[in-house]
Write an enzyme that holds these catalytic residues in place. Structure first.
Site, PDB file in Angstrom:
ATOM      1  N   GLU A  65       0.817  -1.220   0.000  1.00 29.10           N
ATOM      2  CA  GLU A  65       0.000   0.000   0.000  1.00 29.10           C
ATOM      3  C   GLU A  65       0.856   1.279   0.000  1.00 29.10           C
ATOM      4  O   GLU A  65       0.822   2.043   0.963  1.00 29.10           O
ATOM      5  CB  GLU A  65      -0.915   0.002   1.242  1.00 29.10           C
ATOM      6  CG  GLU A  65      -1.896  -1.160   1.302  1.00 29.10           C
ATOM      7  CD  GLU A  65      -3.091  -0.968   0.375  1.00 29.10           C
ATOM      8  OE1 GLU A  65      -4.166  -0.685   0.873  1.00 29.10           O
ATOM      9  OE2 GLU A  65      -2.927  -1.088  -0.858  1.00 29.10           O
ATOM     10  N   HIS A 115     -11.637  -4.982  -4.250  1.00 34.49           N
ATOM     11  CA  HIS A 115     -11.047  -5.167  -2.920  1.00 34.49           C
ATOM     12  C   HIS A 115     -11.548  -6.481  -2.321  1.00 34.49           C
ATOM     13  O   HIS A 115     -12.703  -6.591  -1.915  1.00 34.49           O
ATOM     14  CB  HIS A 115     -11.396  -3.973  -2.021  1.00 34.49           C
ATOM     15  CG  HIS A 115     -10.836  -4.110  -0.640  1.00 34.49           C
ATOM     16  ND1 HIS A 115     -11.514  -3.686   0.473  1.00 34.49           N
ATOM     17  CD2 HIS A 115      -9.671  -4.643  -0.203  1.00 34.49           C
ATOM     18  CE1 HIS A 115     -10.783  -3.957   1.551  1.00 34.49           C
ATOM     19  NE2 HIS A 115      -9.666  -4.546   1.162  1.00 34.49           N
TER      20      HIS A 115
END
Length: 698
Positions: free
Chosen positions: A408, A456
């Site tokens: 991330e 996701h």
């Protein structure tokens, strides 16, 4: 060779006996008679692709049985005319909103009478079963004297998943026929078994192929079929003193999976068997009452609601999937598992990473997964053949969908996009599995930002069914539709969300996890915090969940959300940063809040004489989730309260018997929830402030 092809084709076509007349007297059944005088009763529910049992079907079956009683054929075959299977169970629509147990008991009594008369017919009866034979369908099959399974048949009693137990005589007929320990286990878990296992249990008398059905039916009707007979052990296990001992064991097993206060059905089933087994008429009567009483419980009604939420979310996926080749970038825990899951669902998958080790690790995990979920070695091998290691990242050129699952970090993701965008096919979709970076930030360096969206997934990918499908205001609507269809094609449930920090699920879960950290700061025992959540009905407490997810990820998501939402979230304690800096990351490092061995957290039981769970503890953990869900609706991040509940159940395991965080608030009463949040705000601070959305939420 030709005969082999003919055989394969013959297997596709169902053997349904003589051709019925077009204008038969029944809407959902066809009744014919063959040259041997055998009656073929075909169940073919009007206007449906699968057979289910409803009030009108039972009423018509009553008329059919009356006709059979007077016609007295040589034998009776009961079969489904649907290629999808025998009978998929009861029509769950008829269970919704049931509130009067007496009314339910009367209806179920009518159905019982019909099934009892089917069983009492004075002709040899045989059920021929292909595909799914579940719940009420299996109860119809049990009322026949014999059962022949086609080798693709699957049997089970999934009623427990709806907060019920079998209600058409199944609790009686199944425990009489099959070793009651195994019969009870199947009813208590809702698991399905295949034809071979059904034969070894004595549930079916024979397993055959479609092309041999006619001769198998003749053998059955004319007494040539060797029938499965319940052994002496069955009779012994059904004796009262033995039942008492076994029932105690069953209750303690059931308590590990489902506490009685939240899930009454397994215990009602155990009570029924313990009290009445061996006395057929008493047990059949008690089954009706017990089933009716369960049907009107909040647990059953909420689990039935969850059943329909799943159907509703399946519809959001739509059909017409165009994705055949998926390219996954990043073979870490998430990327590797997403790749394996797609390969398991018949997709061609290329898996790329900078290094060889993560790819090797992902393949090893895939081998484990396929071994668990596929029975045949050849299927496991085929799935592995579809999962292709791709060190050079060449798969990008042919992929219909690229899923990026690298760490991330915004700069890293943008660098990856810069390298792959020129190589992508014109119609391909670029999807990110980010859980924390808003798509608005990711799209800034793209040449074609309209093809970027979020997919996701949740960890573990093979168990959690939800996928958040994230769009930004420039996402191409056609590609978004394709992404939803792809999620359906890999047997997952899509939640369309607008891009916003944390999307829906992480944004709702973060206050739950962070509040638990604040409670730790207040020196509340971590086991007590977890116990509070479990007492509410969560599958695991927030501390254990943080360890599962990884404390580093919790910290990243927490920081990101606090940077956007500020003091509406609990503060992140300094000691959490220190833990992460020391490498105590939870399950993956073997140590976090708990020590982890073989994938399990080691927990000593709470002391008998210590502090206990309070309502306030539970409210501090769970009400902020409902509060965030209302906020997300108000902001238009999601547009449907039902689907929000579905997402929290299928993405986090939120207590299913409560029907989701918004349903829970509705059931508890919005005014009560708002008043409780205000009281918590007074005592603990502004993070509990009720969202403005409560004013319009009903």
């Amino acid at each position: 060779m030709d005969s082999e092809i003919m055989d394969v084709l013959a297997d596709r076509v169902l053997e349904l006996g003589p051709k019925p007349a077009a204008d038969g007297p029944y809407k959902n059944f066809k009744l014919t008679r063959d040259a041997d005088g055998i009656a073929w009763l075909l169940f073919d529910r009007a206007g449906a692709s699968a057979n289910t049992i409803s009030g009108d079907v039972i009423e018509e079956l009553d008329a059919v049985v009356t006709a059979l009683e007077s016609q007295r054929p040589t034998g009776l075959v009961v079969r489904s005319a649907k290629t999808s299977g025998f009978i998929a169970g009861a029509d769950v629509n008829e269970f919704r909103g049931a509130s009067d147990a007496r009314v339910v008991e009367t209806q179920i009594g009518r159905a019982h009478a019909v099934i009892d008369r089917l069983e009492a017919l004075r002709v040899p009866s045989v059920a021929v079963i292909h595909g799914f034979c579940l719940g009420g369908g299996l109860e119809v099959a049990l009322a026949c004297q014999m059962r022949i399974a086609i080798d693709d048949a699957r049997f089970g009693f999934p009623e427990v998943m709806l907060g019920l137990h079998p209600g058409l005589g199944g609790t009686v007929r199944f425990t009489e026929l099959v070793n009651p320990m195994q019969a009870m286990t199947l009813m208590l878990t809702g698991k399905t078994i295949d034809a071979r296992r059904a034969k070894s249990l004595g549930l079916v008398d024979a397993v055959t192929q479609e092309r041999h059905v006619r001769s198998a039916v003749k053998d059955a009707v004319f007494g040539r079929l060797k029938r499965a007979k319940p052994g002496l052990l069955n009779s012994i296990l059904n004796l009262a003193p033995v039942r008492g001992f076994l029932a105690t064991r069953m209750r303690s097993e059931a308590a590990k999976a489902a506490p009685r206060v939240h899930y009454p059905a397994p215990y009602a089933l155990i009570d029924l068997w313990e009290k009445h087994a061996g006395n057929r008429s008493a047990m059949l009567n008690a089954e009706k009452t017990s089933f009716a009483n369960l049907m009107v419980t909040p647990t059953a009604q909420n689990l039935i609601r969850v059943f329909f939420l799943r159907e509703q979310m399946k519809k959001l996926a739509g059909s017409g999937n165009k994705i055949a080749h998926v390219h996954v970038i990043g073979a870490g825990a998430m990327g590797g598992d997403i790749a394996a899951w797609c390969a398991n669902q018949d997709m061609r998958v290329t898996l790329a990473d900078m290094k060889a080790e993560p790819i090797a690790g992902a393949i090893k995990r895939a081998v484990d997964l396929f071994g668990k979920i596929m029975r045949k070695r050849i299927d496991q091998r085929d799935a592995l053949d579809r999962l292709i290691p791709d060190m050079d990242g060449e798969g990008v050129r042919n992929a219909d969908l690229i899923i990026e699952a690298v760490p991330e970090k915004l700069a890293l993701k943008q660098k990856v996009y810069a390298g792959l965008e020129p190589k992508m096919k014109p119609g391909a979709i670029l999807a990110t599995n980010t859980s924390s970076i808003p798509l608005q930030d990711l799209r800034t360096t793209l040449q074609r930002p309209e093809r970027l969206l979020g997919l996701h997934f949740f960890n573990p990918v093979s168990r959690l069914q939800l996928v958040e499908v994230v769009s930004h205001d420039g996402t191409d609507a056609g590609l978004l539709k394709e992404a939803l269809a792809f999620v359906g094609a890999i047997d997952r449930l899509p939640l369309p969300v607008k891009s916003s920090p944390g999307f829906l699920v992480n944004r709702a879960l973060t206050p739950y996890m962070l509040e638990a950290m604040v409670m730790l700061d207040e020196k509340i025992d971590q086991r007590l915090i977890d116990a509070a959540a479990e007492q509410f009905g969560m599958p695991m407490g927030p501390i254990e969940l943080a360890d599962q997810v990884g404390l580093d990820i919790c910290l990243d998501v927490g920081d990101m959300l606090r940077s956007k939402f500020g003091d509406t979230l609990p503060p992140t304690p300094a000691w959490l940063r220190e833990k992460v800096a020391k490498g105590e990351l939870g399950r993956k490092s073997g140590r976090g809040f708990y020590t982890w061995k073989d994938g399990k957290a080691e927990k000593a039981p709470l002391p008998e004489t210590g502090p206990r769970v309070t309502d306030e503890m539970i409210d501090r953990l769970v009400l902020p989730m409902s509060n965030v869900c209302v906020a997300a609706l108000r902001e238009g991040i999601v547009d449907n309260a039902d689907v929000v509940d579905g997402a929290m159940i299928f993405g986090t395991g939120y207590a299913p018997f409560r029907g989701g965080p918004l349903n829970y608030a509705r059931t508890r009463g919005v005014d009560n929830v708002v008043a409780t949040l205000r009281a918590l705000t007074e005592k603990f601070g502004g993070r509990f402030t009720p969202d403005a959305g409560w004013e319009t939420f009903r």
